[in-house]
Motif scaffolding. Structure first.
Motif, PDB file in Angstrom:
ATOM      1  N   LEU B 122      -4.237  15.691 -21.648  1.00  0.00           N
ATOM      2  CA  LEU B 122      -5.615  15.660 -21.163  1.00  0.00           C
ATOM      3  C   LEU B 122      -5.663  15.924 -19.657  1.00  0.00           C
ATOM      4  CD1 LEU B 122      -8.650  14.932 -21.653  1.00  0.00           C
ATOM      5  CD2 LEU B 122      -8.030  12.630 -20.974  1.00  0.00           C
ATOM      6  N   TYR B 123      -4.787  15.246 -18.914  1.00  0.00           N
ATOM      7  CA  TYR B 123      -4.797  15.428 -17.458  1.00  0.00           C
ATOM      8  C   TYR B 123      -4.398  16.848 -17.073  1.00  0.00           C
ATOM      9  CZ  TYR B 123      -5.807  10.597 -16.256  1.00  0.00           C
ATOM     10  OH  TYR B 123      -6.431   9.389 -16.089  1.00  0.00           O
ATOM     11  N   MET B 124      -3.429  17.399 -17.812  1.00  0.00           N
ATOM     12  CA  MET B 124      -3.038  18.783 -17.544  1.00  0.00           C
ATOM     13  C   MET B 124      -4.210  19.723 -17.776  1.00  0.00           C
ATOM     14  SD  MET B 124      -0.096  19.540 -16.494  1.00  0.00           S
ATOM     15  CE  MET B 124       1.214  20.595 -17.037  1.00  0.00           C
ATOM     16  N   LEU B 125      -4.909  19.483 -18.879  1.00  0.00           N
ATOM     17  CA  LEU B 125      -6.049  20.339 -19.216  1.00  0.00           C
ATOM     18  C   LEU B 125      -7.108  20.252 -18.123  1.00  0.00           C
ATOM     19  CD1 LEU B 125      -7.048  22.123 -21.539  1.00  0.00           C
ATOM     20  CD2 LEU B 125      -8.214  20.154 -22.459  1.00  0.00           C
ATOM     21  N   LEU B 126      -7.391  19.027 -17.688  1.00  0.00           N
ATOM     22  CA  LEU B 126      -8.395  18.839 -16.646  1.00  0.00           C
ATOM     23  C   LEU B 126      -7.944  19.458 -15.334  1.00  0.00           C
ATOM     24  CD1 LEU B 126      -9.552  15.189 -17.298  1.00  0.00           C
ATOM     25  CD2 LEU B 126     -10.696  17.315 -17.885  1.00  0.00           C
ATOM     26  N   LEU B 127      -6.627  19.457 -15.131  1.00  0.00           N
ATOM     27  CA  LEU B 127      -6.091  20.065 -13.909  1.00  0.00           C
ATOM     28  C   LEU B 127      -6.351  21.563 -13.894  1.00  0.00           C
ATOM     29  CD1 LEU B 127      -4.180  19.835 -11.381  1.00  0.00           C
ATOM     30  CD2 LEU B 127      -2.330  20.365 -12.939  1.00  0.00           C
ATOM     31  N   ILE B 128      -6.159  22.182 -15.061  1.00  0.00           N
ATOM     32  CA  ILE B 128      -6.243  23.635 -15.110  1.00  0.00           C
ATOM     33  C   ILE B 128      -7.680  24.133 -15.123  1.00  0.00           C
ATOM     34  CG2 ILE B 128      -5.763  25.613 -16.582  1.00  0.00           C
ATOM     35  CD1 ILE B 128      -3.180  24.382 -17.298  1.00  0.00           C
ATOM     36  N   LEU B 129      -8.554  23.420 -15.828  1.00  0.00           N
ATOM     37  CA  LEU B 129      -9.920  23.919 -15.994  1.00  0.00           C
ATOM     38  C   LEU B 129     -10.613  24.050 -14.643  1.00  0.00           C
ATOM     39  CD1 LEU B 129     -11.127  21.911 -19.074  1.00  0.00           C
ATOM     40  CD2 LEU B 129     -10.625  24.334 -18.948  1.00  0.00           C
ATOM     41  N   PRO B 130     -11.268  25.176 -14.410  1.00  0.00           N
ATOM     42  CA  PRO B 130     -12.011  25.312 -13.164  1.00  0.00           C
ATOM     43  C   PRO B 130     -13.257  24.427 -13.183  1.00  0.00           C
ATOM     44  CG  PRO B 130     -12.366  27.217 -14.551  1.00  0.00           C
ATOM     45  CD  PRO B 130     -11.345  26.389 -15.233  1.00  0.00           C
ATOM     46  N   GLN B 132     -16.264  25.052 -12.815  1.00  0.00           N
ATOM     47  CA  GLN B 132     -17.451  25.589 -13.486  1.00  0.00           C
ATOM     48  C   GLN B 132     -17.532  25.177 -14.950  1.00  0.00           C
ATOM     49  OE1 GLN B 132     -15.632  27.241 -11.321  1.00  0.00           O
ATOM     50  NE2 GLN B 132     -17.116  27.741  -9.744  1.00  0.00           N
ATOM     51  N   VAL B 133     -16.391  24.886 -15.564  1.00  0.00           N
ATOM     52  CA  VAL B 133     -16.408  24.503 -16.967  1.00  0.00           C
ATOM     53  C   VAL B 133     -17.003  23.107 -17.149  1.00  0.00           C
ATOM     54  CG1 VAL B 133     -14.922  23.957 -18.919  1.00  0.00           C
ATOM     55  CG2 VAL B 133     -14.526  25.996 -17.605  1.00  0.00           C
ATOM     56  N   MET B 135     -18.977  21.763 -15.029  1.00  0.00           N
ATOM     57  CA  MET B 135     -20.184  21.709 -14.206  1.00  0.00           C
ATOM     58  C   MET B 135     -21.372  21.139 -14.965  1.00  0.00           C
ATOM     59  SD  MET B 135     -21.599  24.909 -12.063  1.00  0.00           S
ATOM     60  CE  MET B 135     -21.687  26.055 -13.396  1.00  0.00           C
ATOM     61  N   LEU B 163      -5.682  16.508 -10.104  1.00  0.00           N
ATOM     62  CA  LEU B 163      -4.569  16.948  -9.261  1.00  0.00           C
ATOM     63  C   LEU B 163      -3.810  15.788  -8.604  1.00  0.00           C
ATOM     64  CD1 LEU B 163      -3.050  19.449  -8.285  1.00  0.00           C
ATOM     65  CD2 LEU B 163      -4.466  19.424  -6.254  1.00  0.00           C
TER      66      LEU B 163
END
Lengths: 370, 283
Positions: B122-130, B132-133, B135, B163
């Motif tokens: 989950l944290y990795m996914l949140l790290l990668i998502l810009p 705007q997603v 938002m 991060l």
């Protein structure tokens, strides 16, 4: 309280925030992506179809993909090169200090190490400079009436409008690399610093040159670093929107119209259906990608464990060198065990003895006399 | 590499050129900030506002003056309002992250518990998502909490970014197990271990997260753009470009003052920043 209970206690504040501000709202976004614009009729996947039929979406997606595909390899290679350069300069400085060898470089610099750390700062400083400040400079540089065209005029080339043409893409590439070179350089340098110096010395004794050392010692051991560096570069790739937005606003030239612009404009125009559907799509795609990458890394790591591949170097200074390179050690390397085995192997090889077969995953460097 | 070859010299020259290119923007901002009004309009007016003609390039101003800074200090209260907004936002995010992300990273680095793999994912996914997603989802929740158009609208979601957790959990994981085992034998509790061993040994990581988060939110564009509507709440990162268009003579001085806190912080913590970033890259 049990161990895992305590772990959750530590996690609680952050997890609470993440659930409140990200997870639950995102479920709501997902729900909305299947609803009508007005009222709340269920429309299934038709919002998704609308997104996938949208030309702007494909343009933005293609631009983002192109940007990443160009920038990340470029940044990784450039920062690796800079890091290796610094490392070799620092090594030369150290050797000079110990009075073993003196290159032309070492002779001129008394405090080479200090100088290197100052030069390093020059490369890392851009990451501290806010986009808003530096955008003024980039405007001056890339404007149609700006400094770059001034330079082009002096050199006898025709100027062009860098920000409003196909070149805008490359302007953005330059901004991205300028900003992130230092960050990636630090990552690489830490990776390089973790490699044992004795390995290089052993290889040099056998006549390996700088490039052979890099190719057969440095590179294979930087795999884990490369993975993280690429990941963080990707993450930072999305942040280039700041420069793009501050330089060219909501609707820049179509070569730099990124997904971020598109999302932003849908948001401003309250096009919630498309926005929610596209956001869900992107989360899904990223999730699948991340899962696949993680699985692939794990599979590769387990497949290669214990397996050795024999790679022979090209001829160097007339003496053929043969290294047994352990190709496997991709992600998590257990350092002490690994180093210990390596050490033994080198001692054997370094003293010119026949490399004895003592382990399953040992790296040997034996010289074959021709 | 006993002798410096021609190849080596060429490489070093390329490196030197690259270095000049890297520091060029900062140097140009500095020197141009020392120009008087007239000189600025002469050299940059063509680009930054429509004075006609072409830009001119001067590495050093002909008549260096601090006028632009004086003018900025005395004549532009809006600039300092924006400066304060940036400080509140960046400071708030950093303070919040210190509390939440450090704890979470410790748990992820040091404990085994059911659901850990899923959480990491989950944290990795949140790290990668810009940004705007997330938002829209952020907007919806802030709207329902009536927080839109306040500092908290930027600060709260910022606190829970992924991060810092990522970087910190890497640097916590680098602490040798033996140290913690020893502390356990000496009778330290879980929280005691965290405070007495985790925090001091993870200090470079924590410093680097503080610096990186500050830089990130001092530089934030997307979040305030989406969640703040009132002009007087907007941070420097949004106000500065507007200001540059309006007042060419202070544009460079304002840019310099804007980057000053970030760069000073960077210099203060450079060593731990490098250590922390490095730790996040090694396994």
């Amino acid at each position: 309280m049990s161990g895992s209970g305590k772990a959750y206690l530590f996690l609680l504040p952050n997890l609470f925030g993440t659930v409140c501000f990200v997870l639950i709202p995102f479920l709501d976004v997902f729900r909305r992506s299947c609803l009508q614009a007005v009222g709340s009729g269920f429309v299934g996947l038709s919002n998704y179809c609308a997104v996938l039929e949208n030309k702007a979406f494909w343009l933005a997606a293609a631009n983002t993909a192109r940007f990443m595909a160009v920038c990340i390899p470029l940044l990784l290679l450039l920062s690796l090169w800079v890091a290796v350069m610094f490392q070799s300069m620092a090594d030369a400085g150290h050797r000079k200090r110990r009075g073993k060898t003196s290159g032309a470089w070492g002779g001129r610099r008394k405090n080479g190490i200090m100088a290197i750390s100052r030069i390093k700062t020059g490369f890392t400083l851009p990451m501290a400079i806010p986009a808003a400040s530096v955008v003024v400079f980039f405007q001056m540089l890339f404007d149609e009436k700006g400094w770059l065209n001034l330079l082009a005029g002096w050199l006898g080339f025709a100027g062009r409008d860098w920000l409003n043409g196909g070149c805008a893409f490359w302007v953005l590439v330059v901004c991205y690399i300028w900003k992130n070179l230092g960050y990636d350089m630090i990552l690489w340098m830490t990776g390089i610093a973790g490699i044992e110096k004795e390995q290089y010395e052993a290889a040099r004794v056998q006549g390996a040159g700088g490039f052979a050392c890099f190719w057969y010692i440095t590179l294979p051991q930087l795999r884990a670093t490369a993975y993280v560096t690429a990941l963080l570069s990707f993450v930072n790739g999305f942040r280039v929107f700041r420069e793009a937005y501050l330089l060219s606003g909501d609707y820049p030239h179509e070569s730099i119209y990124m997904l971020q612009h598109l999302f932003n404009n849908w948001f401003v125009n309250l096009d919630i259906q498309k926005l929610t559907a596209a956001a869900s799509l992107l989360v899904l795609a990223t999730g699948i990608f991340l899962f696949a990458a993680g699985t692939l890394a794990r599979v590769l790591a387990s497949e290669n464990r214990g397996k050795r591949r024999r790679v022979s170097t090209s001829e160097h200074k007339g003496k053929p060198l043969h290294f047994f390179v352990n190709s496997g050690e991709s992600l998590p390397v257990s350092a002490p065990e690994y180093k210990g085995k390596l050490h033994k192997a080198e001692e054997l090889a370094g003293h010119g003895e026949k490399p004895a077969d003592t382990g399953k995953r040992k790296r040997r460097k034996g010289r074959k006399d021709s | 590499m006993k002798k410096t070859t021609i190849w080596g010299i060429v490489m070093r020259m390329i490196l030197a050129v690259l270095l000049i290119l890297m520091v060029m923007p900062l140097v140009m901002l500095c020197t141009n900030s020392l120009m008087g009004k007239r000189e600025i309009i002469e050299t940059c007016g063509a680009v930054l506002s429509d004075y006609g003609g072409k830009a001119q390039f001067r590495l050093f101003p002909q008549y260096p003056t601090m006028r632009a800074y004086v003018r900025l200090l005395l004549d532009s209260p809006e600039y300092f309002a924006a400066f304060w907004n940036s400080a509140v936002i960046a400071g708030g995010v950093v303070a919040g992250q210190l509390f939440t992300a450090v704890l979470a990273a410790w748990a992820l680095a040091r404990y085994d518990f059911p659901g850990k793999a899923a959480l990491r994912f989950l944290y990795m996914l949140l790290l990668i998502l810009p940004f705007q997603v997330t938002m829209v989802s952020g907007y919806l929740v802030l709207d329902s909490l009536k927080l839109l158009d306040t500092y908290l609208a930027v600060i709260l979601p910022g606190i829970f970014s992924a991060l810092p957790v990522f970087i910190l959990s890497r640097s916590f994981a680098a602490i040798p197990k033996e140290v913690i085992e020893a502390a356990k034998i000496d009778g330290a509790g879980d929280f005691g271990i965290f405070i007495r061993i985790g925090v001091p040994l993870g200090r470079p990581g924590i410093f680097s997260v503080v610096i990186l988060s500050f830089l990130e939110y001092w530089n934030a564009v997307e979040q305030p753009l989406t969640y703040l509507k009132t002009e007087s709440l907007k941070p420097l990162s949004l106000y500065l470009p507007v200001m540059v268009k309006g007042e060419v003579q202070t544009a460079f001085a304002a840019s310099i003052i804007t980057l000053l806190p970030a760069v000073l912080l960077f210099f203060c913590g450079q060593e731990s920043l490098e250590k922390g970033i490095g730790a996040s890259g090694s396994f």
